[in-house]
Motif scaffolding. Structure first.
Motif, PDB file in Angstrom:
ATOM      1  N   GLY A  96       0.805  -1.199   0.000  1.00 37.03           N
ATOM      2  CA  GLY A  96       0.000   0.000   0.000  1.00 37.03           C
ATOM      3  C   GLY A  96       0.843   1.256   0.000  1.00 37.03           C
ATOM      4  N   ALA A  97       0.193   2.365  -0.285  1.00 41.72           N
ATOM      5  CA  ALA A  97       0.887   3.646  -0.311  1.00 41.72           C
ATOM      6  C   ALA A  97      -0.127   4.762  -0.165  1.00 41.72           C
ATOM      7  N   ILE A  98       0.378   5.941   0.178  1.00 44.06           N
ATOM      8  CA  ILE A  98      -0.422   7.146   0.217  1.00 44.06           C
ATOM      9  C   ILE A  98       0.239   8.165  -0.699  1.00 44.06           C
ATOM     10  N   GLU A  99      -0.564   8.841  -1.524  1.00 44.28           N
ATOM     11  CA  GLU A  99      -0.058   9.783  -2.517  1.00 44.28           C
ATOM     12  C   GLU A  99      -0.719  11.141  -2.338  1.00 44.28           C
ATOM     13  N   ALA A 136      -7.354  -8.899   0.994  1.00 38.57           N
ATOM     14  CA  ALA A 136      -8.244  -7.806   0.631  1.00 38.57           C
ATOM     15  C   ALA A 136      -7.431  -6.627   0.115  1.00 38.57           C
ATOM     16  N   ASP A 137      -8.035  -5.810  -0.713  1.00 35.17           N
ATOM     17  CA  ASP A 137      -7.389  -4.616  -1.238  1.00 35.17           C
ATOM     18  C   ASP A 137      -8.396  -3.478  -1.268  1.00 35.17           C
ATOM     19  N   PHE A 138      -7.897  -2.256  -1.434  1.00 43.51           N
ATOM     20  CA  PHE A 138      -8.781  -1.099  -1.467  1.00 43.51           C
ATOM     21  C   PHE A 138      -8.095   0.052  -2.173  1.00 43.51           C
ATOM     22  N   GLU A 139      -8.907   1.049  -2.541  1.00 40.60           N
ATOM     23  CA  GLU A 139      -8.396   2.294  -3.103  1.00 40.60           C
ATOM     24  C   GLU A 139      -9.371   3.410  -2.804  1.00 40.60           C
ATOM     25  N   SER A 140      -8.831   4.530  -2.364  1.00 40.71           N
ATOM     26  CA  SER A 140      -9.621   5.732  -2.144  1.00 40.71           C
ATOM     27  C   SER A 140      -8.855   6.898  -2.739  1.00 40.71           C
ATOM     28  N   GLU A 141      -9.473   7.600  -3.693  1.00 44.61           N
ATOM     29  CA  GLU A 141      -8.826   8.751  -4.300  1.00 44.61           C
ATOM     30  C   GLU A 141      -9.831   9.877  -4.453  1.00 44.61           C
ATOM     31  N   SER A 142      -9.405  11.076  -4.097  1.00 44.42           N
ATOM     32  CA  SER A 142     -10.289  12.230  -4.219  1.00 44.42           C
ATOM     33  C   SER A 142      -9.487  13.425  -4.723  1.00 44.42           C
ATOM     34  N   ALA A 167     -14.341  11.737  -6.619  1.00 49.81           N
ATOM     35  CA  ALA A 167     -13.949  10.712  -5.652  1.00 49.81           C
ATOM     36  C   ALA A 167     -14.129   9.328  -6.255  1.00 49.81           C
ATOM     37  N   HIS A 168     -13.182   8.455  -5.975  1.00 48.23           N
ATOM     38  CA  HIS A 168     -13.263   7.048  -6.371  1.00 48.23           C
ATOM     39  C   HIS A 168     -13.027   6.195  -5.136  1.00 48.23           C
ATOM     40  N   LEU A 169     -13.952   5.274  -4.868  1.00 51.79           N
ATOM     41  CA  LEU A 169     -13.845   4.352  -3.741  1.00 51.79           C
ATOM     42  C   LEU A 169     -13.934   2.933  -4.269  1.00 51.79           C
ATOM     43  N   GLU A 170     -13.104   2.057  -3.735  1.00 48.14           N
ATOM     44  CA  GLU A 170     -13.062   0.678  -4.236  1.00 48.14           C
ATOM     45  C   GLU A 170     -12.584  -0.252  -3.128  1.00 48.14           C
ATOM     46  N   ALA A 171     -13.237  -1.424  -3.004  1.00 51.10           N
ATOM     47  CA  ALA A 171     -12.823  -2.458  -2.060  1.00 51.10           C
ATOM     48  C   ALA A 171     -12.953  -3.806  -2.753  1.00 51.10           C
ATOM     49  N   GLY A 172     -11.896  -4.640  -2.695  1.00 47.52           N
ATOM     50  CA  GLY A 172     -11.917  -5.915  -3.402  1.00 47.52           C
ATOM     51  C   GLY A 172     -11.245  -7.021  -2.623  1.00 47.52           C
ATOM     52  N   ARG A 176      -8.086 -17.529  -3.597  1.00 44.73           N
ATOM     53  CA  ARG A 176      -7.057 -18.528  -3.889  1.00 44.73           C
ATOM     54  C   ARG A 176      -7.643 -19.570  -4.841  1.00 44.73           C
ATOM     55  N   HIS A 177      -7.341 -19.421  -6.118  1.00 42.96           N
ATOM     56  CA  HIS A 177      -7.888 -20.278  -7.164  1.00 42.96           C
ATOM     57  C   HIS A 177      -6.957 -20.134  -8.353  1.00 42.96           C
ATOM     58  N   PRO A 178      -6.812 -21.178  -9.185  1.00 44.28           N
ATOM     59  CA  PRO A 178      -5.913 -21.066 -10.341  1.00 44.28           C
ATOM     60  C   PRO A 178      -6.206 -19.867 -11.245  1.00 44.28           C
ATOM     61  N   TRP A 179      -7.445 -19.440 -11.301  1.00 45.69           N
ATOM     62  CA  TRP A 179      -7.801 -18.286 -12.129  1.00 45.69           C
ATOM     63  C   TRP A 179      -7.579 -16.961 -11.410  1.00 45.69           C
ATOM     64  N   SER A 180      -7.262 -16.973 -10.133  1.00 44.63           N
ATOM     65  CA  SER A 180      -7.083 -15.762  -9.312  1.00 44.63           C
ATOM     66  C   SER A 180      -8.258 -14.792  -9.458  1.00 44.63           C
ATOM     67  N   PRO A 181      -9.487 -15.252  -9.242  1.00 46.90           N
ATOM     68  CA  PRO A 181     -10.634 -14.345  -9.407  1.00 46.90           C
ATOM     69  C   PRO A 181     -10.634 -13.249  -8.337  1.00 46.90           C
ATOM     70  N   ARG A 182     -10.985 -12.053  -8.779  1.00 47.19           N
ATOM     71  CA  ARG A 182     -11.092 -10.903  -7.872  1.00 47.19           C
ATOM     72  C   ARG A 182     -12.462 -10.268  -8.049  1.00 47.19           C
ATOM     73  N   ILE A 183     -13.084  -9.955  -6.933  1.00 48.32           N
ATOM     74  CA  ILE A 183     -14.373  -9.281  -6.967  1.00 48.32           C
ATOM     75  C   ILE A 183     -14.229  -7.974  -6.199  1.00 48.32           C
ATOM     76  N   ALA A 184     -14.839  -6.914  -6.725  1.00 47.49           N
ATOM     77  CA  ALA A 184     -14.676  -5.599  -6.104  1.00 47.49           C
ATOM     78  C   ALA A 184     -15.950  -4.781  -6.251  1.00 47.49           C
ATOM     79  N   LEU A 185     -16.203  -3.951  -5.259  1.00 48.48           N
ATOM     80  CA  LEU A 185     -17.261  -2.956  -5.293  1.00 48.48           C
ATOM     81  C   LEU A 185     -16.620  -1.595  -5.528  1.00 48.48           C
ATOM     82  N   GLU A 186     -17.234  -0.781  -6.401  1.00 47.49           N
ATOM     83  CA  GLU A 186     -16.642   0.500  -6.763  1.00 47.49           C
ATOM     84  C   GLU A 186     -17.699   1.597  -6.763  1.00 47.49           C
TER      85      GLU A 186
END
Length: 241
Positions: A96-99, A136-142, A167-172, A176-186
């Motif tokens: 993670g990082a803050i910009e 889990a991952d996330f992103e918040s940018e404004s 503003a952009h908000l995202e949580a995903g 753990r699966h061979p396809w590496s599926p990711r689901i996220a709300l934005e």
């Protein structure tokens, strides 16, 4: 312990998310810039990028020239200037990082092209954690945008004050699966014009749209202005390709 990299000439740029400054993909006319770029590597997981550029004006832009398939070289001039940069602090987990970012866009009429004389200052704050398998991952940018813009292309048009934001908000989560599926709300929220003498439409400058709002070539009407867009995103990689 400090590193400095300099680049000068004509180049492409992808800075930060990159919702404000990008070499937009899925297009045959990507954004180009002429100027200078400095990248600083600092102690304590700090880094910074500073730019002073003249964005390329894509030509031809007149309808008659386009219809006649006339070829013209893109050009740059001090009638359109973009400068600023960002400072990044890596978080303890390295994912993670803050910009903190700031950009100024200055635009004025030339003998061949009328503009809205945009003078925009955009300050932004971004906090994110990159996706990882089983995490889990996330992103918040404004962004907040101020400055001035003319009401139209007419030289005598009224100059309006700018007050806009995005503003952009995202949580995903990545499974753990061979396809590496990711689901996220934005959620994307960009201000638009309202009543009164202020100009409220957020200007995304030279930012990309594909990553958030689908391929620009197919859905070019969907821009980062006057927008409230919640979404569900599902990503997977069935093969190594």
């Amino acid at each position: 312990g400090t590193k400095l990299g300099l680049q000068a000439g004509r180049f492409t740029l992808n800075l930060g998310s990159p919702r404000l400054v990008a070499a937009d993909d899925y297009r045959n006319t990507t954004n180009g810039y002429t100027g200078i770029r400095a990248d600083l590597g600092l102690p304590n997981n700090l880094s910074a990028t500073l730019v002073y550029t003249l964005p390329q004006v894509r030509l031809p832009h007149k309808r008659a020239d386009i219809v006649d398939n006339r070829v013209k070289f893109d050009r740059e001039s001090f009638d359109l200037v973009l400068w600023g940069g960002l400072v990044t602090k890596k978080l303890a987990d390295k994912r993670g990082a803050i910009e903190l970012s700031y950009y100024h866009l200055g635009e004025r009429d030339s003998l061949k092209l009328a503009t809205r004389d945009r003078s925009l200052d955009t300050i932004g704050l971004r906090l994110y954690r990159d996706p990882a398998i089983g995490r889990a991952d996330f992103e918040s940018e404004s962004f907040y945008q101020s400055g001035s813009v003319r009401a139209s292309l007419a030289p005598t048009a009224t100059t309006l004050g700018v007050a806009a934001w995005f503003a952009h908000l995202e949580a995903g989560y990545t499974f753990r699966h061979p396809w590496s599926p990711r689901i996220a709300l934005e959620l994307d929220y960009a201000s638009g014009d309202g009543r009164g003498g202020k100009f409220g439409r957020f200007d995304t400058l030279f930012g990309m749209r594909r990553a958030d709002l689908a391929p620009a070539g197919l859905y070019n009407a969907v821009g980062r202005a006057n927008l409230i867009a919640p979404g569900l995103r599902v990503e997977a990689g069935p093969t190594k390709r």
